[in-house]
Design a protein around this motif. Structure first.
Motif, PDB file in Angstrom:
ATOM      1  N   VAL A 100       7.823 -29.982 -28.297  1.00  0.00           N
ATOM      2  CA  VAL A 100       8.863 -30.468 -27.400  1.00  0.00           C
ATOM      3  C   VAL A 100       9.854 -29.322 -27.255  1.00  0.00           C
ATOM      4  O   VAL A 100      10.444 -28.876 -28.243  1.00  0.00           O
ATOM      5  CB  VAL A 100       9.558 -31.728 -27.955  1.00  0.00           C
ATOM      6  CG1 VAL A 100      10.645 -32.189 -26.991  1.00  0.00           C
ATOM      7  CG2 VAL A 100       8.546 -32.847 -28.189  1.00  0.00           C
ATOM      8  N   PHE A 101      10.029 -28.838 -26.015  1.00  0.00           N
ATOM      9  CA  PHE A 101      10.856 -27.646 -25.863  1.00  0.00           C
ATOM     10  C   PHE A 101      12.041 -27.858 -24.947  1.00  0.00           C
ATOM     11  O   PHE A 101      12.072 -28.749 -24.101  1.00  0.00           O
ATOM     12  CB  PHE A 101      10.014 -26.455 -25.386  1.00  0.00           C
ATOM     13  CG  PHE A 101       9.656 -26.439 -23.915  1.00  0.00           C
ATOM     14  CD1 PHE A 101      10.509 -25.873 -22.980  1.00  0.00           C
ATOM     15  CD2 PHE A 101       8.436 -26.943 -23.478  1.00  0.00           C
ATOM     16  CE1 PHE A 101      10.175 -25.832 -21.630  1.00  0.00           C
ATOM     17  CE2 PHE A 101       8.083 -26.896 -22.134  1.00  0.00           C
ATOM     18  CZ  PHE A 101       8.965 -26.343 -21.200  1.00  0.00           C
ATOM     19  N   THR A 102      13.021 -27.012 -25.151  1.00  0.00           N
ATOM     20  CA  THR A 102      14.206 -26.915 -24.318  1.00  0.00           C
ATOM     21  C   THR A 102      14.601 -25.448 -24.346  1.00  0.00           C
ATOM     22  O   THR A 102      13.773 -24.580 -24.615  1.00  0.00           O
ATOM     23  CB  THR A 102      15.316 -27.853 -24.816  1.00  0.00           C
ATOM     24  OG1 THR A 102      16.437 -27.790 -23.923  1.00  0.00           O
ATOM     25  CG2 THR A 102      15.771 -27.503 -26.220  1.00  0.00           C
ATOM     26  N   ALA A 103      15.856 -25.153 -24.080  1.00  0.00           N
ATOM     27  CA  ALA A 103      16.342 -23.780 -24.198  1.00  0.00           C
ATOM     28  C   ALA A 103      17.756 -23.821 -24.767  1.00  0.00           C
ATOM     29  O   ALA A 103      18.518 -24.755 -24.495  1.00  0.00           O
ATOM     30  CB  ALA A 103      16.347 -23.079 -22.845  1.00  0.00           C
ATOM     31  N   PRO A 104      18.117 -22.823 -25.553  1.00  0.00           N
ATOM     32  CA  PRO A 104      19.507 -22.741 -26.002  1.00  0.00           C
ATOM     33  C   PRO A 104      20.411 -22.359 -24.836  1.00  0.00           C
ATOM     34  O   PRO A 104      19.987 -21.609 -23.937  1.00  0.00           O
ATOM     35  CB  PRO A 104      19.477 -21.636 -27.061  1.00  0.00           C
ATOM     36  CG  PRO A 104      18.284 -20.820 -26.749  1.00  0.00           C
ATOM     37  CD  PRO A 104      17.294 -21.718 -26.068  1.00  0.00           C
ATOM     38  N   VAL A 105      21.627 -22.875 -24.813  1.00  0.00           N
ATOM     39  CA  VAL A 105      22.619 -22.356 -23.874  1.00  0.00           C
ATOM     40  C   VAL A 105      22.685 -20.846 -24.100  1.00  0.00           C
ATOM     41  O   VAL A 105      22.789 -20.380 -25.233  1.00  0.00           O
ATOM     42  CB  VAL A 105      23.978 -23.029 -24.092  1.00  0.00           C
ATOM     43  CG1 VAL A 105      25.053 -22.373 -23.227  1.00  0.00           C
ATOM     44  CG2 VAL A 105      23.880 -24.528 -23.793  1.00  0.00           C
ATOM     45  N   ARG A 106      22.587 -20.077 -23.042  1.00  0.00           N
ATOM     46  CA  ARG A 106      22.246 -18.657 -23.140  1.00  0.00           C
ATOM     47  C   ARG A 106      23.133 -17.860 -24.095  1.00  0.00           C
ATOM     48  O   ARG A 106      22.648 -17.031 -24.879  1.00  0.00           O
ATOM     49  CB  ARG A 106      22.290 -18.013 -21.752  1.00  0.00           C
ATOM     50  CG  ARG A 106      21.777 -16.567 -21.714  1.00  0.00           C
ATOM     51  CD  ARG A 106      21.755 -16.064 -20.276  1.00  0.00           C
ATOM     52  NE  ARG A 106      21.161 -14.738 -20.170  1.00  0.00           N
ATOM     53  CZ  ARG A 106      21.837 -13.598 -20.215  1.00  0.00           C
ATOM     54  NH1 ARG A 106      23.155 -13.631 -20.401  1.00  0.00           N
ATOM     55  NH2 ARG A 106      21.224 -12.430 -20.102  1.00  0.00           N
ATOM     56  N   ASP A 107      24.440 -18.099 -24.084  1.00  0.00           N
ATOM     57  CA  ASP A 107      25.346 -17.290 -24.901  1.00  0.00           C
ATOM     58  C   ASP A 107      25.815 -18.004 -26.166  1.00  0.00           C
ATOM     59  O   ASP A 107      26.791 -17.614 -26.784  1.00  0.00           O
ATOM     60  CB  ASP A 107      26.558 -16.856 -24.077  1.00  0.00           C
ATOM     61  CG  ASP A 107      27.373 -18.043 -23.553  1.00  0.00           C
ATOM     62  OD1 ASP A 107      26.955 -19.205 -23.779  1.00  0.00           O
ATOM     63  OD2 ASP A 107      28.419 -17.818 -22.915  1.00  0.00           O
ATOM     64  N   SER A 108      25.065 -19.047 -26.578  1.00  0.00           N
ATOM     65  CA  SER A 108      25.560 -19.895 -27.669  1.00  0.00           C
ATOM     66  C   SER A 108      24.974 -19.562 -29.038  1.00  0.00           C
ATOM     67  O   SER A 108      25.443 -20.094 -30.050  1.00  0.00           O
ATOM     68  CB  SER A 108      25.279 -21.376 -27.350  1.00  0.00           C
ATOM     69  OG  SER A 108      23.886 -21.659 -27.422  1.00  0.00           O
ATOM     70  N   ILE A 109      23.946 -18.726 -29.121  1.00  0.00           N
ATOM     71  CA  ILE A 109      23.289 -18.490 -30.411  1.00  0.00           C
ATOM     72  C   ILE A 109      24.113 -17.516 -31.254  1.00  0.00           C
ATOM     73  O   ILE A 109      24.477 -16.425 -30.795  1.00  0.00           O
ATOM     74  CB  ILE A 109      21.867 -17.918 -30.231  1.00  0.00           C
ATOM     75  CG1 ILE A 109      21.046 -18.765 -29.269  1.00  0.00           C
ATOM     76  CG2 ILE A 109      21.168 -17.826 -31.580  1.00  0.00           C
ATOM     77  CD1 ILE A 109      19.635 -18.245 -29.052  1.00  0.00           C
ATOM     78  N   ASN A 110      24.367 -17.920 -32.495  1.00  0.00           N
ATOM     79  CA  ASN A 110      25.044 -17.052 -33.447  1.00  0.00           C
ATOM     80  C   ASN A 110      24.402 -17.211 -34.816  1.00  0.00           C
ATOM     81  O   ASN A 110      23.968 -18.301 -35.190  1.00  0.00           O
ATOM     82  CB  ASN A 110      26.538 -17.377 -33.529  1.00  0.00           C
ATOM     83  CG  ASN A 110      27.309 -16.861 -32.335  1.00  0.00           C
ATOM     84  OD1 ASN A 110      27.579 -15.671 -32.211  1.00  0.00           O
ATOM     85  ND2 ASN A 110      27.664 -17.766 -31.426  1.00  0.00           N
ATOM     86  N   GLY A 111      24.335 -16.093 -35.547  1.00  0.00           N
ATOM     87  CA  GLY A 111      23.790 -16.138 -36.897  1.00  0.00           C
ATOM     88  C   GLY A 111      22.577 -15.251 -37.047  1.00  0.00           C
ATOM     89  O   GLY A 111      22.339 -14.332 -36.243  1.00  0.00           O
TER      90      GLY A 111
END
Length: 370
Positions: A219-230
């Motif tokens: 089951v896929f989606t996408a992260p909000v483009r500028d939201s990934i941190n870590g």
């Protein structure tokens, strides 16, 4: 007379994946197959349904020569030829064998970039994926069995069992997860070497149960483009553009991969520097096929592993578009079962999955067989 397992798989591809109709043209593209039985079954099955089968067979050794000698002009010319054919078809089946899974390992990265940019993206990314009813799958070969650490006979049995799963039942089991992902905002992932957060708010969620990949189960989606941190440390190997990478580790800041290391850090960063979108992610997906347990250096199988997820530098899918554009799309897998180090996934601070097992009651159907 075909092996009944071949016939069953061909029927699934035609009826479930492609939903082929009378009068439709279906392109069957076969790469390095050891024998033609599945292609023959697809041709005969499509004809019986009143469709028009078109067939092309390719050899990876020949493709290697095309890639080795690639120029802007040659790749654009191939894309023009193949794009016209793809535009004429309503359905597509891509079957990939591999006499040598590392056939493209010595093709210079900049030549593979020309293929990705001028051939793959215009033909497959811009025509096949959005405009046809398509499905892609691997084919059981000796080299594939070797990568899975199985005998050829045992792997063949495993392959047909996994590929002809009850995809309707899989789809029903995925429905509660789809609802939870659609309602979620913040995702937090914890595993050995991994502490990652991102948002999936308002990004469409797509269940996959046999319509585009065989085997399936994600089951896929996408992260909000500028939201990934870590940071994230993947615990499976990945073959991309003919090179096998291991110990891949990324550090993200506001969606961008600002540090990338692996067993081949130089080539990894060269791929991520292919274009501006390659250092951002276009997909995040949870594996739900519990019949697939261990990685075998093949993305179509590895990304479906029960208790896993994958995160994808590069191009987003139109169905779950976060606005990221790139010539690459590289699914990288992290398995969170106890036998791979464990881990947790949280949705808005609620524990969703622990050590590969879904925790909420409405998701227990996804744990069957784990």
């Amino acid at each position: 007379m075909h092996d009944p397992r071949i016939t069953k798989l061909a029927n699934l591809l035609l009826d479930h994946s492609c939903e082929i109709k009378k009068g439709e043209k279906i392109l069957i593209e076969a790469f390095d197959l050891p024998e033609p039985n599945l292609v023959c079954a697809l041709v005969e099955g499509a004809s019986e349904r009143g469709a028009i089968p078109l067939v092309t067979t390719k050899q990876n050794a020949v493709l290697r020569s095309l890639y080795q000698t690639a120029t802007d002009e040659s790749m654009k010319a191939n894309a023009e030829f193949e794009g016209a054919r793809m535009n004429a078809c309503q359905a597509y089946v891509g079957i990939r064998g591999a006499a040598n899974s590392s056939q493209f390992a010595d093709v210079p990265h900049e030549r593979m970039d020309l293929f990705q940019k001028h051939w793959w993206k215009p033909v497959h990314g811009s025509i096949r994926v959005p405009d046809t009813k398509w499905v892609v799958l691997r084919y059981p070969t000796d080299s594939f069995a070797q990568a899975a650490n199985m005998s050829s006979a045992a792997f063949e049995d495993f392959y047909f069992d996994v590929c002809t799963a009850d995809y309707a039942a899989m789809g029903r089991a995925q429905e509660p997860l789809v609802k939870r992902m659609e309602a979620a905002d913040k995702v937090r992932i914890v595993s050995p070497g991994t502490e990652l957060t991102f948002s999936i708010k308002d990004i469409p969620v797509i269940p996959c149960n046999g319509d585009r990949n065989i085997p399936d189960g994600e089951v896929f989606t996408a992260p909000v483009r500028d939201s990934i941190n870590g940071v994230i440390k993947f615990n499976t190997q990945s073959r991309y553009q003919g090179t096998v990478f291991s110990d891949i580790e990324f550090e993200f800041k506001d969606g961008q991969i600002v540090r990338a290391e692996s067993s081949d850090t130089e080539r990894l960063n060269a791929i991520l520097d292919s274009d501006e979108g390659a250092r951002y992610c276009g997909e995040w997906s949870m594996g739900t096929n519990n019949r697939v347990r261990h990685p075998m250096l093949d993305t179509l199988f590895d990304e479906k592993i029960g208790g896993s997820f994958h995160l994808t530098p590069g191009q987003a899918y139109e169905e779950a578009n976060n606005g990221n554009n790139s010539q690459i799309h590289w699914d990288l897998v992290l398995i969170q079962r106890v036998d791979y180090g464990g881990g947790e996934i949280y949705f808005d601070d609620e524990l969703l999955r622990k050590d590969g097992h879904f925790v909420p009651k409405d998701l227990q159907g996804l744990n069957e067989g784990l």
